[in-house]
Motif scaffolding. Structure first.
Motif, PDB file in Angstrom:
ATOM      1  N   UNK A 215       0.734  -2.050   7.066  1.00  0.00           N
ATOM      2  CA  UNK A 215       0.686  -2.768   5.789  1.00  0.00           C
ATOM      3  C   UNK A 215      -0.401  -2.231   4.873  1.00  0.00           C
ATOM      4  N   UNK A 216      -1.348  -1.492   5.394  1.00  0.00           N
ATOM      5  CA  UNK A 216      -2.401  -0.913   4.583  1.00  0.00           C
ATOM      6  C   UNK A 216      -3.415  -1.932   4.119  1.00  0.00           C
ATOM      7  N   UNK A 217      -4.317  -1.468   3.238  1.00  0.00           N
ATOM      8  CA  UNK A 217      -5.438  -2.309   2.794  1.00  0.00           C
ATOM      9  C   UNK A 217      -5.331  -2.714   1.326  1.00  0.00           C
ATOM     10  N   UNK A 218      -5.222  -1.720   0.434  1.00  0.00           N
ATOM     11  CA  UNK A 218      -5.290  -1.998  -1.004  1.00  0.00           C
ATOM     12  C   UNK A 218      -3.874  -2.118  -1.567  1.00  0.00           C
TER      13      UNK A 218
ATOM     14  N   UNK B 134      -6.336  -5.056  -5.369  1.00  0.00           N
ATOM     15  CA  UNK B 134      -7.062  -5.998  -4.508  1.00  0.00           C
ATOM     16  C   UNK B 134      -6.820  -5.632  -3.048  1.00  0.00           C
ATOM     17  N   UNK B 135      -7.689  -6.150  -2.196  1.00  0.00           N
ATOM     18  CA  UNK B 135      -7.434  -5.995  -0.774  1.00  0.00           C
ATOM     19  C   UNK B 135      -6.232  -6.842  -0.383  1.00  0.00           C
ATOM     20  N   UNK B 136      -5.698  -6.596   0.789  1.00  0.00           N
ATOM     21  CA  UNK B 136      -4.455  -7.259   1.213  1.00  0.00           C
ATOM     22  C   UNK B 136      -4.563  -8.776   1.173  1.00  0.00           C
ATOM     23  N   UNK B 137      -5.789  -9.331   1.419  1.00  0.00           N
ATOM     24  CA  UNK B 137      -5.960 -10.779   1.456  1.00  0.00           C
ATOM     25  C   UNK B 137      -6.625 -11.331   0.203  1.00  0.00           C
ATOM     26  N   UNK B 138      -6.795 -10.481  -0.828  1.00  0.00           N
ATOM     27  CA  UNK B 138      -7.430 -10.927  -2.056  1.00  0.00           C
ATOM     28  C   UNK B 138      -8.933 -10.984  -1.982  1.00  0.00           C
ATOM     29  N   UNK B 139      -9.510 -10.551  -0.878  1.00  0.00           N
ATOM     30  CA  UNK B 139     -10.960 -10.577  -0.727  1.00  0.00           C
ATOM     31  C   UNK B 139     -11.594  -9.253  -1.121  1.00  0.00           C
TER      32      UNK B 139
ATOM     33  N   UNK C  43     -17.873  -1.252  -5.786  1.00  0.00           N
ATOM     34  CA  UNK C  43     -16.650  -1.860  -6.307  1.00  0.00           C
ATOM     35  C   UNK C  43     -15.810  -2.307  -5.119  1.00  0.00           C
ATOM     36  N   UNK C  44     -16.004  -3.555  -4.734  1.00  0.00           N
ATOM     37  CA  UNK C  44     -15.251  -4.103  -3.598  1.00  0.00           C
ATOM     38  C   UNK C  44     -13.944  -4.741  -4.041  1.00  0.00           C
ATOM     39  N   UNK C  45     -13.617  -4.630  -5.360  1.00  0.00           N
ATOM     40  CA  UNK C  45     -12.375  -5.156  -5.931  1.00  0.00           C
ATOM     41  C   UNK C  45     -12.291  -6.682  -5.838  1.00  0.00           C
ATOM     42  N   UNK C  46     -13.466  -7.361  -5.783  1.00  0.00           N
ATOM     43  CA  UNK C  46     -13.450  -8.823  -5.644  1.00  0.00           C
ATOM     44  C   UNK C  46     -13.467  -9.557  -6.975  1.00  0.00           C
TER      45      UNK C  46
ATOM     46  N   UNK D 262       0.813  -1.214   0.000  1.00  0.00           N
ATOM     47  CA  UNK D 262       0.000   0.000   0.000  1.00  0.00           C
ATOM     48  C   UNK D 262       0.845   1.261   0.000  1.00  0.00           C
ATOM     49  N   UNK D 263       1.947   1.265   0.730  1.00  0.00           N
ATOM     50  CA  UNK D 263       2.799   2.456   0.764  1.00  0.00           C
ATOM     51  C   UNK D 263       3.349   2.790  -0.615  1.00  0.00           C
ATOM     52  N   UNK D 264       3.562   1.765  -1.443  1.00  0.00           N
ATOM     53  CA  UNK D 264       4.005   1.997  -2.815  1.00  0.00           C
ATOM     54  C   UNK D 264       2.827   2.410  -3.699  1.00  0.00           C
ATOM     55  N   UNK D 265       1.691   1.748  -3.537  1.00  0.00           N
ATOM     56  CA  UNK D 265       0.501   2.056  -4.338  1.00  0.00           C
ATOM     57  C   UNK D 265       0.095   3.511  -4.149  1.00  0.00           C
ATOM     58  N   UNK D 266       0.274   4.039  -2.945  1.00  0.00           N
ATOM     59  CA  UNK D 266      -0.117   5.420  -2.657  1.00  0.00           C
ATOM     60  C   UNK D 266       0.715   6.435  -3.428  1.00  0.00           C
ATOM     61  N   UNK D 267       1.835   6.014  -4.025  1.00  0.00           N
ATOM     62  CA  UNK D 267       2.683   6.935  -4.783  1.00  0.00           C
ATOM     63  C   UNK D 267       2.133   7.221  -6.183  1.00  0.00           C
TER      64      UNK D 267
END
Length: 901
Positions: A539-542, A500-505, A440-443, A250-255
């Motif tokens: 670790x963040x979420x997405x 995706x969410x951190x756990x793929x859900x 859009x739950x990204x599932x 997530x810290x990278x995605x936020x860039x």
């Protein structure tokens, strides 16, 4: 320089030894269409000699060509290029291009007999796709900024920098062996006849777009000029880890740049189209050397909104699998420039030309569907924002030397093309029937978000040397020979990621109900699904999950190196009978290598002997008949071989290459009758036949039951193509309207029929399973026996009717164009083919010269697509029609003014 020479010698000097570039340059002047006597030799395009325009005072009153009289003339004659060359050619001169009023050369070429333009400016010659044709600039090849093609799209060439265009439809061995439909040689404007400065501009209105509703997004600060200012730069963590990192945190995605590339905005007043240009030239004479300089620059900005119906089916009944209503707005920005230097001394010429073309498409798209797979039967809303930036830089040096009967033509060029498509964003929302709101739950169940970055860079080096010598025989005979080298190297990368969410859900509400820019805001990325008992907050979420190598090779490198040599004889066999015959040996080594063990590349290393011969019989003073036969090839293009996903912005469709394709081989035959009954007036009729082994074809498929329709490639065992064409060009005086007024009538018709031969021969499936092993299937599983080749229309009709003034600039031209249905893709799983219906197009162009305050002006008024013909691509089933892509095209009106100082 004034010389005294015999008329017969003059004809011979001007009709032999004419290069492809020189032919096009001749076309750029106003040819005198002198009728050559039956004994005059034909043009040999293998060797260069530029032919200047005859002086207007040349005349031969009472001259009888058959009486053997000798007269003295001043200057040099230009024969009718179409007649003089031994090959079948069509020419668009500077005046022809101006008369069509088209803004790019692709549009102007649709007026040539047997030519049609498909998609983004790719020219089809006699129903054969762009893979069977080649485009040259001043005789040198060009790379393409389109990943799907090796040939350059001609809609990126504005007519302001093209002096003339020549289309050769029969093969001669001085050209590259990849020849099926024809060679299109564009010639940039040469050394100016006089110094000038020219400034112009135009405004355009599109009834389906201008001041109408469309979608836009912010992007960068200089988007209106077609240049990104860093907002879309690929982040370092993706560039460094895109090939081997499976998940970015997530810290990278936020860039990643968010709202500027994500937030779609409604615009109820799309701006007008505009274009501005400036050009200048200067000529001077220094110690017997004529020096010239010419430069042009232009900037244009246009919009096109398409309100489309986009459907597909995987069922023989035609039951819809998906049914979208799409609004898509394209903002196209073009920047073009050219700089040329030239020197002429005696019979020798040196020319250096540098060309710059920058073409950007900024695209915003919103689609809604009530029928969609994998969405639990709920409605779906999808959004795309794209940025496609293409650039071509070409520099070339050409020299032409003539030493009495010996000529030397040397050419060398370097071209670089780039395509950058960063931040290709896609969002899919599902309508939640409980809340009556999009979620859009990204599932992945109709709810997803993806982002892609792709880059292409290609260098093309080429060189050619042509030599010609006129043998001292009783009848004119010229022997020519030459060597050709080219080396094209391409690097292409594409990184695909899915949020995706951190756990793929699924991510929970309320974040899942947010609009795209807020869904991917820093707050959502870090905190949307934080649960202190299961997820560490840092670790963040997405996160970004890397799909690059799962959907094909993330990176490929391609190279095509060609070495070729040829020898050719052109001469007079008997009175009125002349022949050109030659052979070319061409060896090509082509390779595509990937970074993936699952998606292999390819390597082709083949050499071919390619003969060609043309016989021309001047059986009457103003008539001749030609017979032609040749053998040629067509190599698969880089993108057709590369197993990498690519989205075409024109068709809004995904493409995927096939590394198992092979070279196609062609046999070409043609017979042609020509009657030149007056200055710039003629009637021609021709018949042609081609047999093609292993022709590459586009095949539609569904990679998975729930995925979108894609286009892949395979080859059929063989195919045949045959047809005929007729052309008429005639002028009628209209003296009752004033001196110099005349009616112009140009009409041409081409009938083409093609047939694929399909049997149990094993051919590569367009669906490769990612095992690294080729998947072969019987050809009958992909092709219907007797089906037409893709891109081929049975009927092509062009008519131009105009009133013009030969003494001043005053023209009114009505242009009619018709193309019958043509297949764009083989249907998936032997479903009916996907067919495009181009239909009828009617344009009106008016040009008027004015002089105000001692300055010459040209006023141009245009009306395009006056019939309001729509775009339609469909599949026909017994139960009804599936519209793959259907949208309205507006009527376009524009006004332009140019001043020349």
């Amino acid at each position: 320089m004034t010389r005294q020479i015999a008329f017969a010698t003059l004809l011979a000097a001007t009709t032999q030894l004419v290069s492809p570039a020189a032919l096009a340059q001749v076309a750029g002047t106003a040819p005198s269409d002198q009728t050559a006597p039956p004994s005059a030799p034909a043009a040999d395009p293998a060797v260069t000699q530029d032919v200047p325009e005859a002086e207007p005072e040349v005349s031969a009153p009472g001259f009888d060509p058959g009486a053997g009289e000798e007269i003295v003339v001043t200057g040099r004659n230009i024969p009718n290029v179409v007649r003089a060359t031994p090959q079948v050619v069509s020419v668009l001169s500077t005046e022809d291009i101006a008369r069509t009023g088209e803004g790019d050369i692709a549009g102007a070429l649709t007026r040539v007999t047997g030519l049609s333009v498909v998609g983004n400016g790719f020219v089809f010659v006699r129903g054969l796709g762009d893979r069977y044709s080649s485009s040259l600039l001043n005789g040198s090849p060009l790379p393409s900024p389109e990943p799907l093609r090796r040939t350059v799209p001609l809609d990126i060439f504005p007519t302001t920098i093209v002096g003339s265009a020549l289309v050769q439809k029969t093969y001669s061995v001085n050209y590259a062996g990849e020849f099926g439909g024809g060679v299109i040689n564009l010639t940039t404007r040469a050394v100016p006849e006089e110094s000038f400065v020219q400034v112009g501009g135009s405004l355009g209105y599109d009834s389906a777009t201008t001041n109408q509703f469309g979608y836009v997004y912010d992007g960068g600060r200089l988007d209106s000029l077609g240049y990104d200012t860093g907002e879309r730069d690929m982040p370092a963590f993706i560039r460094l880890g895109g090939l081997n990192t499976s998940v970015f945190y997530s810290s990278q995605v936020a860039q990643l740049t968010n709202a500027e590339t994500t937030l779609l905005q409604r615009n109820d007043h799309i701006p007008v189209n505009w274009n501005g240009e400036i050009s200048a030239g200067h000529t001077l004479d220094v110690s017997g050397v004529r020096l010239g300089i010419i430069a042009t620059a232009s900037l244009g900005n246009s919009f096109l909104t398409r309100e489309a119906v986009q459907q597909d089916t995987a069922d023989q009944s035609g039951a819809l699998r998906s049914d979208f209503r799409t609004v898509l707005t394209d903002n196209r920005i073009t920047n073009n420039g050219m700089f040329g230097l030239g020197a002429e001394f005696g019979e020798h010429k040196i020319r250096w030309t540098t060309l710059y073309i920058h073409d950007t498409l900024k695209q915003a798209r919103l689609s809604a569907a009530t029928v969609y797979p994998n969405s639990s039967g709920d409605a779906v809303l999808q959004q795309n924002t794209n940025w496609f930036e293409r650039q071509l830089i070409d520099t070339q040096l050409a020299t032409e030397f003539k030493f009495d009967d010996f000529t030397v033509d040397l050419r060398g060029s370097f071209a670089n093309t780039q395509r950058n498509a960063p931040y290709e964003r896609f969002f899919s929302y599902r309508l939640d029937p409980v809340r009556n709101a999009y979620v859009n739950s990204l599932n992945g169940l109709g709810e997803s978000a993806t982002i892609a970055f792709s880059e292409l860079d290609e260098d093309l080096w080429s060189a050619q040397a042509d030599f010609g010598y006129k043998l001292p025989f009783a009848r004119p005979v010229t022997v020519s020979a030459g060597y050709y080298f080219s080396d094209a190297q391409r690097q292409s990368t594409r990184f695909d990621f899915r949020y995706r969410s951190f756990d793929g859900g699924s991510i929970p509400a309320p974040a899942s109900y947010l609009r795209p820019d807020m869904l991917l805001s820093i707050d959502s990325i870090m905190n949307a699904c934080v649960n202190p008992t299961t997820v560490p907050e840092e670790d963040g979420c997405i996160r970004l999950f890397n799909l690059s190598n799962a959907q094909g090779a993330a990176e490929y490198n391609a190279q095509l190196r060609i070495n070729a040599g040829y020898v050719q004889l052109e001469g007079e066999l008997a009175d009125g009978l002349r022949a050109t015959a030659g052979v070319r040996y061409e060896k090509g080594e082509q390779s595509v290598t990937t970074n993936s063990a699952l998606f292999q590349g390819t390597h082709l290393n083949n050499g071919y002997w390619l003969p060609a011969a043309t016989i021309t019989w001047n059986f009457a003073q103003d008539m001749q008949f030609r017979l032609h036969g040749s053998k040629t090839i067509a190599r698969p293009q880089f993108r057709e071989l590369a197993p990498q996903v690519y989205r075409d912005f024109e068709s809004d469709r995904l493409f995927f290459g096939n590394p198992e394709l092979v070279d196609a081989k062609l046999l070409n035959f043609e017979g042609r009758w020509e009657w030149f009954f007056g200055r710039n007036q003629r009637i021609t009729a021709a018949g042609f036949y081609k047999k093609i082994d292993n022709p590459t074809e586009q095949v539609a498929f569904f990679p998975t039951p729930d995925s979108a329709l894609q286009t892949g490639f395979s080859y059929a065992p063989s195919a045949t193509l045959w047809g005929g064409e007729v052309e008429v060009q005639k002028y009628f005086p209209l003296e009752f309207l004033g001196a110099g007024r005349r009616l112009m009538l140009v009409a041409n018709y081409t009938y083409t029929k093609s047939s694929i031969n399909s049997d149990d021969t094993l051919v590569p499936s367009p669906i490769q399973n990612g095992s690294g092993v080729a998947v072969l299937v019987p050809a009958t599983q992909l092709f219907r026996d007797g089906a037409p080749l893709t891109g081929q229309s049975d009927h092509l009709v062009n008519v131009q009717v105009g009133i013009e003034d030969t003494d001043s600039l005053s023209q009114l031209t009505l242009l009619f164009n018709y193309a019958s249905d043509r297949v764009t893709n083989r249907g998936a799983n032997l479903l009916p083919d996907i067919v495009e219906r181009p239909g009828i197009r009617l344009d009106l162009v008016a040009r008027q010269g004015l002089t105000l305050g001692g300055v010459d002006f040209e006023l141009k008024l245009e009306g395009r697509n006056l019939t309001g013909t729509r775009y339609r691509e469909f599949q026909q089933f017994e139960a009804g029609t599936v519209d793959i892509n259907r949208y309205r095209l507006g009527r376009v009106f524009s006004a332009g003014l140019t001043a020349k100082f």
